[in-house]
Design a protein around this motif. Sequence first.
Motif, short mmCIF file in Angstrom:
data_model
loop_
_atom_site.label_atom_id
_atom_site.label_comp_id
_atom_site.label_asym_id
_atom_site.label_seq_id
_atom_site.Cartn_x
_atom_site.Cartn_y
_atom_site.Cartn_z
N GLY A 2 4.71 14.27 -39.06
CA GLY A 2 5.15 13.42 -37.97
C GLY A 2 4.03 12.67 -37.30
O GLY A 2 2.89 12.62 -37.76
N ALA A 3 4.38 12.05 -36.19
CA ALA A 3 3.40 11.32 -35.39
C ALA A 3 2.67 12.28 -34.47
O ALA A 3 3.20 13.33 -34.09
N PHE A 9 7.88 12.99 -42.43
CA PHE A 9 9.01 13.56 -41.71
C PHE A 9 8.78 13.25 -40.23
O PHE A 9 7.67 13.45 -39.72
N ILE A 10 9.81 12.78 -39.54
CA ILE A 10 9.67 12.52 -38.11
C ILE A 10 10.81 13.17 -37.35
O ILE A 10 11.79 13.62 -37.94
N ASP A 11 10.66 13.19 -36.05
CA ASP A 11 11.69 13.62 -35.09
C ASP A 11 12.12 15.08 -35.29
O ASP A 11 12.99 15.39 -36.09
N PHE A 12 11.48 15.96 -34.54
CA PHE A 12 11.71 17.40 -34.69
C PHE A 12 12.56 17.97 -33.57
O PHE A 12 12.45 19.15 -33.22
N GLU A 13 13.44 17.14 -32.99
CA GLU A 13 14.26 17.56 -31.85
C GLU A 13 15.09 18.80 -32.13
O GLU A 13 15.30 19.63 -31.26
N TYR A 14 15.62 18.88 -33.33
CA TYR A 14 16.52 19.99 -33.67
C TYR A 14 15.80 21.09 -34.44
O TYR A 14 16.45 22.04 -34.92
N GLY A 15 14.48 20.98 -34.55
CA GLY A 15 13.71 21.97 -35.29
C GLY A 15 13.80 23.36 -34.68
O GLY A 15 13.84 23.53 -33.46
N SER A 16 13.82 24.37 -35.54
CA SER A 16 13.83 25.76 -35.09
C SER A 16 13.59 26.66 -36.29
O SER A 16 13.68 26.21 -37.44
N TYR A 17 13.31 27.91 -36.03
CA TYR A 17 13.33 28.87 -37.14
C TYR A 17 14.77 29.02 -37.58
O TYR A 17 15.68 29.22 -36.78
N SER A 18 14.98 28.86 -38.86
CA SER A 18 16.33 28.88 -39.42
C SER A 18 16.24 29.28 -40.89
O SER A 18 15.20 29.72 -41.37
N ASN A 32 15.17 9.95 -40.40
CA ASN A 32 14.03 10.79 -40.02
C ASN A 32 13.03 10.94 -41.16
O ASN A 32 12.19 11.85 -41.13
N LEU A 33 13.15 10.06 -42.15
CA LEU A 33 12.21 10.03 -43.27
C LEU A 33 11.61 8.63 -43.34
O LEU A 33 12.35 7.63 -43.36
N MET A 34 10.29 8.55 -43.39
CA MET A 34 9.62 7.25 -43.46
C MET A 34 8.66 7.24 -44.65
O MET A 34 8.09 8.27 -44.99
#
Length: 389
Positions: A134-135, A263-272, A251-253
Amino acid sequence: MGSEGRSWSGVGAAAGSGAEAKATTAVVSAAAPAEIPTSSASVDISMPLPEMSPHIIRLCKELLQGWSSLDSSCFSIETVSGGITNLLLKVSVKEDTGNESSVTVRLYGPNTDLVIDRKRELQAIPYLSAAGFGARLLGIFENGVVQSFINARTLSPADMREPRIAAEIARELHRFHQVDIPGSKEPQLWNDIFKFLKKASALKFEDTTKQERYETISFREIQDEVKELKDLSDLLHAPVVYAHNDLLSGNLMLNDLEAKLYFIDFEYGSYSYRGYDIANHFNEYAGFDCDYNLYPDKDVQYHFFRNYLQPDRPNEVQAHDLEALYVETNTFRLASHIYWALWALIQAKVSPIDFDYLGYFFLRYGECKKQMDSCLSLVQSFLSGLRNG
């Protein structure tokens, strides 16, 4: 389903082998990130860009040390994306040398805290950035962040389905899943789904037509289905990883000149669960028209799995590992539909954006029901084979 991209225009253990799974979830530890500049300022996202611009400029001058003394006339601001969750802006300055430097300002949409854990997101971003994802995070303010600007194009759903790009996404996802984010490593998927279910089942719409459609939903039935799916998926002992959870085309550039994928935008990221992240990505092959006939077939999935499981030697992946990941992924396919269906119900109540979120609930939940028998039969047959083997 939830980012600025959503504008509507060795992790190779077989499922079911817990010890093997634990042994192969190697992590990439990043150094502790440096302190990020923070501001208590907020920006009204509903303002037109000309009115918003002075506020954005002040914010950038406050957070970015190198820009603090620049005259406001040096700045230019343009909209990069107006999705159904956030507003993304490109802020550029002309330097004395004639060069231009740019950053991205991401403004959170209203009420997004109901579906996004901002604390979890902001904890993860610096570590993901340090690992090369990401950025770079440059500053934090009350209702958004400032990040480095990525010079690349956003992928389309058709791009994701292209075999060469699909292989690169798989290899990058393998690497992403090895990043170690400090804190609890407990998977959050089912916690998040049950939280969404609780919120979604207690809504009331002022619009009588919406309320009547809403009242046709059986939340008891959804709860029973979620519990059954959780109990069954638990038997797969899917590896737990730090997951992106929203790996759609937006979310892919890709920088085509450098052949560099972001990969960008990790708003919904979590351990899963590993399989959930992959399944959620496969569901996004449906594109903006939500054509789930585009969900990848077994051969296409196996191409992805080979590059995910053994990025350096994809042709050496064992058949039983491919089968195990296939079952794991297509079980969590259902969880992905339920997650975004419930998400959409909450958005239908709180989002100011003109979009038929209620219709999107019925679309995603309907697809879940359509696929449920075949997916559950697949996992039950697989588990029966493990027991008998």
